[in-house]
Design a protein around this motif. Structure first.
Motif, short mmCIF file in Angstrom:
data_model
loop_
_atom_site.label_atom_id
_atom_site.label_comp_id
_atom_site.label_asym_id
_atom_site.label_seq_id
_atom_site.Cartn_x
_atom_site.Cartn_y
_atom_site.Cartn_z
N PRO A 99 -46.87 -31.38 42.87
CA PRO A 99 -47.46 -31.63 43.87
C PRO A 99 -46.20 -32.03 44.57
O PRO A 99 -46.31 -32.03 45.90
N ALA A 100 -45.15 -32.26 44.45
CA ALA A 100 -43.72 -32.54 44.63
C ALA A 100 -43.03 -31.24 45.07
O ALA A 100 -42.26 -31.24 46.53
N LEU A 101 -43.75 -30.37 44.49
CA LEU A 101 -43.31 -28.74 45.67
C LEU A 101 -44.28 -28.09 45.99
O LEU A 101 -43.93 -27.37 46.76
N GLN A 102 -45.40 -28.28 45.61
CA GLN A 102 -46.65 -27.48 45.81
C GLN A 102 -47.99 -28.40 46.56
O GLN A 102 -48.29 -28.54 45.02
N LYS A 103 -48.65 -27.99 47.17
CA LYS A 103 -49.87 -28.70 47.39
C LYS A 103 -50.85 -27.29 47.47
O LYS A 103 -51.44 -27.33 48.68
N PRO A 104 -51.95 -26.59 47.04
CA PRO A 104 -53.19 -25.78 46.82
C PRO A 104 -54.07 -26.07 47.58
O PRO A 104 -54.27 -25.27 48.46
N ILE A 105 -54.65 -27.00 47.26
CA ILE A 105 -55.60 -27.47 48.47
C ILE A 105 -55.31 -27.13 50.14
O ILE A 105 -56.03 -26.47 50.85
N PRO A 106 -54.12 -27.87 50.71
CA PRO A 106 -54.01 -27.68 52.07
C PRO A 106 -53.76 -26.03 51.75
O PRO A 106 -54.14 -25.81 53.31
N LEU A 107 -53.27 -25.10 51.27
CA LEU A 107 -52.74 -24.29 51.34
C LEU A 107 -55.22 -23.10 51.60
O LEU A 107 -54.95 -22.30 51.30
N GLY A 108 -55.64 -24.32 50.74
CA GLY A 108 -57.15 -23.34 50.49
C GLY A 108 -57.76 -23.57 49.68
O GLY A 108 -59.36 -23.12 49.05
#
Ligand SMILES: *Cc1c(COP(=O)(O)O)cnc(C)c1O
Length: 394
Positions: free
Chosen positions: A175-184
């Motif tokens: 999650p330091a680099l990528q957060k899939p939940i806000p992307l859907g």
């Protein structure tokens, strides 16, 4: 306040004693005042205060509603699969983690769950594979070990339109680099064994759900099947996560330098790293993540199991081991290690050639890691030359 600061200060100070480090509640049960009257904890499989801190932390960091901690990444994946019923189908990335492939094919297939594997680097392939039984889309991005990038937002739009769930294995990015939940995405899963733990000293898995309702369903399976993370390992993951953001910056920086070095080396055939401008989905990676991660893969000019075996057995700082995401750099030969449970024809079709070598770039100085790789190539080339010299002589 910046995200790292907010995160560090979201770890609660112990309300009872003021301890700045989260206490380890090494207990199996909790005393009740009267039957069913307690302080929110009754039995430690169902809930443990140390585990709760970790579960809240990962939920916050991934911007989800609910976090759940499991005994391993695969136990976490297993709990998600229990959402499905016989007859349901999954669409999954074709270069999926070997252990997830084994779970899908050797455990869940016999319960009537079928998985279709597609190259998710192109969202159109996911769309084409949908049918009325599709209940779950399974992404790993960056994928393992060819670092393919799937466009999470584009695939989330497909999953939403078709009414199925999207789960993203976010182990490689963290999650330091990528957060899939806000992307859907609906669900994020982690092998916390890797970057979240960060020190190669534990096995753990985490699930985060976008909604409370979905979190409650998976929590039911967590408690019903019982593959929970114990309090001490929960504490170790919390401790690892405190430095996640700092560690990821260095992993990314060194991996970028190593990818550039490999790209310029005459014995290397291909380099797989989303941070290279010629990576096919470099633009998507740049858009959906803050950095390109610490994993670099490459293939050798001499594309054989033997050549790769020789290389991975000859490095000094890069230690030959499965796993990734720790402080010490690791090297592995996918065909004979992480991907050996995948049949060779399926493996090669997914781009995992016989000579594919995966590096987990650790936190040593990048120049030392590059020297180690350069020396290894030199040793291997000398051996190859001697061999051909001998051939010439006879
Ligand atoms: C390691 C790994 C897993 C499995 O996690 P364990 O903690 O080993 O059970 C799942 N997905 C990915 C991408 C991994 O690298």
């Amino acid at each position: 306040m910046q995200e790292t600061t907010a995160f560090i200060h979201s770890i609660p100070v112990d309300p009872l004693t003021g301890a700045i480090s989260v206490p380890i509640y090494q207990t199996s049960t909790f005393v009740q005042e009267a039957p069913g009257v307690h302080k929110g904890y009754d039995y430690a499989r169902s809930n443990n205060p140390t585990r709760s801190v970790l579960e809240n932390l990962i939920a916050g960091l991934e911007k989800g509603a609910r976090g759940l901690a499991f005994a391993s990444g695969l136990a976490a994946i297993d709990a998600i699969l229990k959402l499905l019923s016989s007859g349901d189908e999954i669409i999954a990335v074709d270069d999926i983690y070997g252990g997830a492939f084994r779970l899908f094919e050797q455990v869940y297939r016999k319960f009537g769950i079928q998985v279709h594997y597609v190259d998710a680097a192109c969202p159109e392939n996911v769309f084409q594979a949908l049918n009325k039984n599709t209940k779950l889309i399974w992404l790993e991005t960056p994928s393992n070990p060819t670092l393919k990038i799937a466009d999470i937002a584009a695939i989330a739009a497909i999953s939403r339109a078709s009414g199925c769930l999207l789960c993203v294995d976010n182990t490689f990015a963290s999650p330091a680099l990528q957060k899939p939940i806000p992307l859907g995405a609906d669900i994020v899963v982690h092998s916390a064994t890797k970057y979240l733990g960060g020190h190669s000293d534990l096995i753990a898995g985490l699930v985060v759900t976008a909604t409370e309702e979905l979190g409650e369903k998976i929590r039911f399976y967590q408690n019903a099947a019982g593959a929970i993370l114990g309090p001490f390992d929960s504490w170790l993951v919390i401790r690892g996560m405190e430095t996640l953001s700092l560690r990821m910056r260095q992993h990314c920086d060194s991996a970028q330098q190593i990818a550039a070095f490999l790209q310029g080396h005459p014995e290397v055939d291909r380099v797989f790293y989303p941070g290279l401008p010629d990576h096919p989905n470099h633009d998507v990676a740049k858009r959906q993540s803050r950095g390109f991660g610490g994993i670099v893969s490459f293939t050798l000019k001499e594309d054989s199991l033997q050549a790769a075996r020789r290389f991975v057995s000859s490095t000094g700082l890069f230690k030959l081991a499965e796993s990734l995401g720790g402080i010490k750099s690791l090297i592995s030969h996918s065909a004979e290690m992480t991907h050996k449970t995948i049949p060779p024809d399926i493996r090669r079709a997914a781009g995992v050639n016989d000579s594919l070598i995966r590096l987990s770039v650790g936190l040593e100085d990048a120049e030392d890691l590059i020297t180690d790789l350069r020396n290894t190539f030199d040793r291997i080339i000398v051996k190859t030359n001697k061999y051909s010299l001998r051939l010439k002589n006879c």
